[in-house]
Design a protein around this motif. Sequence first.
Motif, short mmCIF file in Angstrom:
data_model
loop_
_atom_site.label_atom_id
_atom_site.label_comp_id
_atom_site.label_asym_id
_atom_site.label_seq_id
_atom_site.Cartn_x
_atom_site.Cartn_y
_atom_site.Cartn_z
N GLU A 49 65.72 25.47 12.35
CA GLU A 49 66.92 24.80 11.84
C GLU A 49 66.79 24.51 10.34
N LYS A 50 65.58 24.10 9.94
CA LYS A 50 65.32 23.81 8.52
C LYS A 50 65.56 25.07 7.67
N TRP A 51 64.95 26.19 8.09
CA TRP A 51 65.09 27.42 7.31
C TRP A 51 66.51 27.96 7.37
N HIS A 52 67.16 27.77 8.48
CA HIS A 52 68.56 28.20 8.60
C HIS A 52 69.43 27.43 7.60
N GLY A 53 69.25 26.11 7.55
CA GLY A 53 70.01 25.28 6.62
C GLY A 53 69.70 25.60 5.17
N ARG A 54 68.43 25.77 4.89
CA ARG A 54 68.02 26.06 3.50
C ARG A 54 68.55 27.43 3.06
N LEU A 55 68.48 28.40 3.95
CA LEU A 55 68.98 29.73 3.63
C LEU A 55 70.50 29.72 3.44
N ALA A 56 71.22 29.00 4.30
CA ALA A 56 72.67 28.90 4.16
C ALA A 56 73.04 28.25 2.83
N LYS A 57 72.29 27.22 2.45
CA LYS A 57 72.56 26.51 1.19
C LYS A 57 72.35 27.42 -0.02
N VAL A 58 71.23 28.13 -0.04
CA VAL A 58 70.93 28.98 -1.19
C VAL A 58 71.92 30.15 -1.27
N LEU A 59 72.34 30.68 -0.13
CA LEU A 59 73.32 31.78 -0.16
C LEU A 59 74.67 31.30 -0.67
N LYS A 60 75.05 30.07 -0.31
CA LYS A 60 76.30 29.49 -0.80
C LYS A 60 76.23 29.30 -2.32
N GLU A 61 75.11 28.75 -2.78
CA GLU A 61 74.92 28.55 -4.22
C GLU A 61 74.92 29.88 -4.98
N MET A 62 74.31 30.90 -4.37
CA MET A 62 74.29 32.23 -5.01
C MET A 62 75.70 32.78 -5.14
N LYS A 63 76.50 32.64 -4.10
CA LYS A 63 77.87 33.13 -4.15
C LYS A 63 78.66 32.42 -5.25
N GLU A 64 78.51 31.09 -5.33
CA GLU A 64 79.20 30.34 -6.37
C GLU A 64 78.75 30.77 -7.76
N ARG A 65 77.46 30.96 -7.95
CA ARG A 65 76.93 31.36 -9.25
C ARG A 65 77.38 32.77 -9.62
N ASN A 66 77.37 33.67 -8.63
CA ASN A 66 77.82 35.04 -8.90
C ASN A 66 79.31 35.07 -9.24
N ASP A 67 80.10 34.22 -8.58
CA ASP A 67 81.53 34.12 -8.91
C ASP A 67 81.71 33.64 -10.35
N LEU A 68 80.93 32.63 -10.75
CA LEU A 68 81.00 32.14 -12.12
C LEU A 68 80.61 33.23 -13.11
N ASN A 69 79.53 33.93 -12.83
CA ASN A 69 79.09 35.01 -13.72
C ASN A 69 80.16 36.09 -13.83
N GLN A 70 80.81 36.41 -12.72
CA GLN A 70 81.88 37.41 -12.73
C GLN A 70 83.04 36.96 -13.61
N GLN A 71 83.40 35.69 -13.51
CA GLN A 71 84.48 35.15 -14.35
C GLN A 71 84.10 35.22 -15.83
N LEU A 72 82.87 34.85 -16.16
CA LEU A 72 82.42 34.90 -17.55
C LEU A 72 82.42 36.32 -18.09
N ILE A 73 81.98 37.26 -17.27
CA ILE A 73 81.97 38.67 -17.70
C ILE A 73 83.39 39.17 -17.90
N ASN A 74 84.30 38.80 -17.00
CA ASN A 74 85.71 39.21 -17.15
C ASN A 74 86.31 38.63 -18.42
N GLN A 75 86.00 37.37 -18.73
CA GLN A 75 86.50 36.77 -19.97
C GLN A 75 85.93 37.50 -21.19
#
Length: 163
Positions: A96-122
């Motif tokens: 459960e610990k690793w499941h939660g930690r993995l879900a959290k980091v994947l969510k953060e990665m998606k958010e960061r990649n979305d931000l990077n994509q927006q910056l590159i588009n700008q």
Amino acid sequence: MGALEFKGLLSILERTCNLYEMVLETAVRKTEAVKKGDIRALDQLLAEEQKLVGSIQLVEVERQRELHRLFPGKDQLPTLSECIALASGDEKILLEKWHGRLAKVLKEMKERNDLNQQLINQSLQFIHFSLNLLQLNPEQMNYGPAPSNTGGVPSTSVFDSKV
């Protein structure tokens, strides 16, 4: 199921999570490189990220092998949630610990990649805008007197005055 049956899977999940956290750290550094316009740093970070993705793929193969070992003869491998449901005691808590930690980091990665994509588009929009400005023909600019294309024909202005 026995108390230590998921020990191998737990080890694989820990390595997977650590690798994804390293990719997230790289994505954060990529944001700074994009903001600064540092293409060299961005190239280095992309190369680093590719190595990490390769490592993640290798660990994923290990995970699949481990699940085939744990669940021989199954056509479809169980999900992590299904493994958690089958586990007990400390292993269940750790899964459960690793499941939660993995879900959290994947969510953060998606958010960061979305931000990077927006910056590159700008950045790309700014580059296109700058290129368009450089390609303007001097006659297209609106500074100075309006071009005369009447060819000697008198002006048909509303006001009939000379200045």
